[in-house]
Design a protein around this motif. Structure first.
Motif, PDB file in Angstrom:
ATOM      1  N   ALA A  17       0.832  -1.200   0.000  1.00  0.00           N
ATOM      2  CA  ALA A  17       0.000   0.000   0.000  1.00  0.00           C
ATOM      3  C   ALA A  17       0.868   1.252   0.000  1.00  0.00           C
ATOM      4  CB  ALA A  17      -0.902   0.006   1.229  1.00  0.00           C
ATOM      5  N   VAL A  18       0.223   2.353  -0.368  1.00  0.00           N
ATOM      6  CA  VAL A  18       0.784   3.686  -0.229  1.00  0.00           C
ATOM      7  C   VAL A  18      -0.288   4.565   0.418  1.00  0.00           C
ATOM      8  CG1 VAL A  18       2.366   3.528  -2.192  1.00  0.00           C
ATOM      9  CG2 VAL A  18       0.078   4.422  -2.543  1.00  0.00           C
ATOM     10  N   ILE A  19       0.140   5.710   0.896  1.00  0.00           N
ATOM     11  CA  ILE A  19      -0.795   6.668   1.463  1.00  0.00           C
ATOM     12  C   ILE A  19      -1.070   7.739   0.412  1.00  0.00           C
ATOM     13  CG2 ILE A  19      -1.196   8.334   3.321  1.00  0.00           C
ATOM     14  CD1 ILE A  19      -0.751   5.668   4.537  1.00  0.00           C
ATOM     15  N   ASP A  20      -2.338   7.975   0.146  1.00  0.00           N
ATOM     16  CA  ASP A  20      -2.741   9.043  -0.765  1.00  0.00           C
ATOM     17  C   ASP A  20      -3.933   9.741  -0.145  1.00  0.00           C
ATOM     18  OD1 ASP A  20      -2.840  10.690  -3.018  1.00  0.00           O
ATOM     19  OD2 ASP A  20      -4.126   9.288  -4.116  1.00  0.00           O
ATOM     20  N   ASP A  21      -3.812  11.041   0.045  1.00  0.00           N
ATOM     21  CA  ASP A  21      -4.893  11.818   0.674  1.00  0.00           C
ATOM     22  C   ASP A  21      -5.264  11.222   2.033  1.00  0.00           C
ATOM     23  OD1 ASP A  21      -6.614  13.991   0.797  1.00  0.00           O
ATOM     24  OD2 ASP A  21      -8.229  12.942  -0.271  1.00  0.00           O
TER      25      ASP A  21
END
Length: 61
Positions: A17-21
């Motif tokens: 996963a990545v963090i977006d918003d």
């Protein structure tokens, strides 16, 4: 591979996963061989409701 750290109720998501918003989203879905499995893995990580998520590509919440 993702890791759950009981002390601190934290998850290291690895490449999952990545963090977006300020939300966990799929990391690089174009590089997976099984998109459905990746989506299920992300759903499981989110359902663990950890206090902290640390992403290899894309920060922390």
């Amino acid at each position: 591979m993702s890791l759950y750290l009981k002390e601190g109720n934290s998850i290291i998501t690895g490449d999952a996963a990545v963090i977006d918003d300020n939300k966990l989203i799929l990391a690089n879905p174009q590089f997976t061989l099984d998109l459905d499995m990746v989506k299920e893995s992300l759903r499981r990580l989110i359902s663990m409701d950890a206090d902290n998520y640390y992403c290899y590509h894309g920060g922390e919440t």
